[in-house]
Write a protein that holds these residues in place. Structure first.
Motif, short mmCIF file in Angstrom:
data_model
loop_
_atom_site.label_atom_id
_atom_site.label_comp_id
_atom_site.label_asym_id
_atom_site.label_seq_id
_atom_site.Cartn_x
_atom_site.Cartn_y
_atom_site.Cartn_z
N ALA A 97 0.74 -1.11 -0.12
CA ALA A 97 0.08 0.06 -0.09
C ALA A 97 0.99 1.00 -0.08
N ILE A 98 1.74 1.31 0.87
CA ILE A 98 2.55 2.56 0.96
C ILE A 98 3.62 2.49 -0.51
N ASP A 99 4.09 1.51 -0.99
CA ASP A 99 4.63 1.74 -2.10
C ASP A 99 3.69 2.09 -3.23
N ALA A 100 2.23 1.94 -3.32
CA ALA A 100 1.55 2.46 -4.19
C ALA A 100 1.29 4.06 -4.05
N GLY A 101 1.55 4.44 -2.96
CA GLY A 101 1.39 5.90 -2.81
C GLY A 101 0.47 6.22 -1.67
N ALA A 102 -0.04 5.13 -0.94
CA ALA A 102 -0.84 5.54 0.23
C ALA A 102 0.11 6.49 1.19
N THR A 103 -0.86 7.38 1.72
CA THR A 103 -0.16 8.59 2.64
C THR A 103 -0.15 7.77 3.92
N GLY A 104 -1.23 6.97 4.46
CA GLY A 104 -1.50 6.60 5.84
C GLY A 104 -2.19 5.10 5.71
N TYR A 105 -2.13 4.32 6.92
CA TYR A 105 -2.32 3.28 6.88
C TYR A 105 -3.25 2.86 8.23
N LEU A 106 -4.38 2.73 8.32
CA LEU A 106 -5.23 2.38 9.51
C LEU A 106 -5.99 1.27 9.52
N LEU A 107 -6.35 0.79 10.87
CA LEU A 107 -6.89 -0.48 11.12
C LEU A 107 -8.49 -0.11 11.42
N LYS A 108 -9.48 -0.69 10.86
CA LYS A 108 -10.78 -0.60 11.15
C LYS A 108 -11.29 -0.50 12.32
N ILE A 119 -7.44 11.66 8.98
CA ILE A 119 -7.91 12.32 7.77
C ILE A 119 -7.28 13.79 7.57
N ARG A 120 -7.28 14.53 8.50
CA ARG A 120 -6.76 15.77 8.45
C ARG A 120 -5.17 15.73 8.29
N SER A 121 -4.62 14.80 8.80
CA SER A 121 -2.95 14.86 8.52
C SER A 121 -2.94 14.32 6.92
N ALA A 122 -3.75 13.45 6.68
CA ALA A 122 -3.45 13.16 5.37
C ALA A 122 -3.95 14.07 4.09
N ALA A 123 -4.58 14.91 4.63
CA ALA A 123 -5.21 16.13 3.70
C ALA A 123 -4.13 17.16 3.74
N ARG A 124 -3.14 17.19 4.48
CA ARG A 124 -1.86 17.98 4.62
C ARG A 124 -0.74 17.34 4.13
N GLY A 125 -0.93 15.99 3.71
CA GLY A 125 0.29 15.21 3.26
C GLY A 125 1.08 14.48 4.13
N GLN A 126 0.61 14.36 5.19
CA GLN A 126 1.36 13.79 6.57
C GLN A 126 1.24 12.40 6.48
N THR A 127 2.03 11.67 6.79
CA THR A 127 1.91 10.21 7.01
C THR A 127 1.45 9.77 8.30
N THR A 128 0.34 8.82 8.33
CA THR A 128 -0.33 8.43 9.44
C THR A 128 -0.57 6.94 9.51
N ALA A 134 2.54 1.18 13.57
CA ALA A 134 3.87 2.26 13.67
C ALA A 134 4.75 1.47 14.72
N SER A 135 4.26 0.69 15.79
CA SER A 135 5.18 -0.01 16.60
C SER A 135 5.87 -1.26 16.06
N ARG A 136 5.03 -1.87 15.02
CA ARG A 136 5.57 -2.91 14.51
C ARG A 136 6.72 -2.67 13.51
N LEU A 137 6.55 -1.54 12.76
CA LEU A 137 7.53 -1.06 11.73
C LEU A 137 8.98 -0.48 12.45
N LEU A 138 8.34 0.07 13.63
CA LEU A 138 9.67 0.52 14.24
C LEU A 138 10.61 -0.45 14.90
N ARG A 139 9.91 -1.38 15.57
CA ARG A 139 10.77 -2.83 16.05
C ARG A 139 11.36 -3.39 14.69
N ARG A 140 10.79 -3.53 13.78
CA ARG A 140 11.63 -4.10 12.53
C ARG A 140 12.67 -3.24 11.98
#
Length: 217
Positions: A97-108, A119-128, A134-140
């Motif tokens: 998803a990130i490689d395809a250009g998604a600016t954020g990734y949330l779980l339902k 949504i507000r962060s994404a509208a500003r182009g900020q990654t969320t 986030a914790s798992r990616l940081l550990r990796r």
């Protein structure tokens, strides 16, 4: 008055779309401008309504998944930001998803306030990212020597489908010796000693998922 964020929802489940429509309608900072069931509908709606953010599920109803839909949306002349909202939390889904250009990734499963902030962060182009993601990616990132390569994840996905070494070699256009080398590296990184254990460990660590869906790359 602060300009509202224009949002489109893309999900193949009508109940989910209705729920998100009602939820977003309760926030004064968000303007719900449309909903889509498929990738094709999403691209057409985005072209017509010029949303700021598209909430994107990964599993869609027309054979084209949310990753490809994201790629198509981001290729538009005036592309919206794409915020993935899904139940899938495997590393392979996140990376694609990130490689395809998604600016954020949330779980339902996350709380509504997390979605509104994203949504507000994404509208500003900020990654969320969801806190769990986030914790798992940081550990990796802190243990890069244990991180599986894209090829190793691909092999794990094919192992999960029951392919043997010869079939793996044919599918990936590599030699059986190369397959065996990859398996050794996978076993070492996962701390296992068999194909079944490797698949089980990969699923438990959310590196791949087993839901009957073949890997899409």
């Amino acid at each position: 008055m602060t300009e509202r964020v224009r949002v489109i929802v893309v999900d193949d489940h009508a109940v989910v779309r209705a729920g998100l429509r009602a939820l977003l309608g309760g926030d004064e900072g968000v303007e719900f401008v449309g909903e889509a069931r498929t990738a094709g509908e999403a691209v057409r709606l985005a072209g017509a309504h010029r949303p700021d953010v598209v909430l994107m599920d990964l599993q869609l109803g027309d054979g084209v998944d949310g990753v490809e839909a994201t790629r198509r949306l981001r290729a538009l002349e005036d592309p919206p930001q794409v915020l993935v909202l899904t139940t899938y939390d495997a590393d392979t889904d996140i990376n694609r998803a990130i490689d395809a250009g998604a600016t954020g990734y949330l779980l339902k499963a996350g709380p509504p306030e997390e979605l509104f902030q994203a949504i507000r962060s994404a509208a500003r182009g900020q990654t969320t990212l969801s806190p769990e993601i986030a914790s798992r990616l940081l550990r990796r990132s802190r243990s890069p020597e244990q991180a599986l390569s894209d090829r190793e994840v691909e092999i794990l996905e094919l192992l999960a489908q029951g392919l043997g070494n010869r079939d793996l070699a044919r599918r990936l256009f590599i030699s059986e010796a190369t397959v065996k080398t990859h398996l050794v590296h996978i076993y070492t990184k996962l701390g296992v000693d068999s194909r079944v254990a490797a698949v089980n460990a990969a699923v438990e660590r959310r590196l791949i998922r087993l839901d009957g869906t073949p890997p899409q790359r």
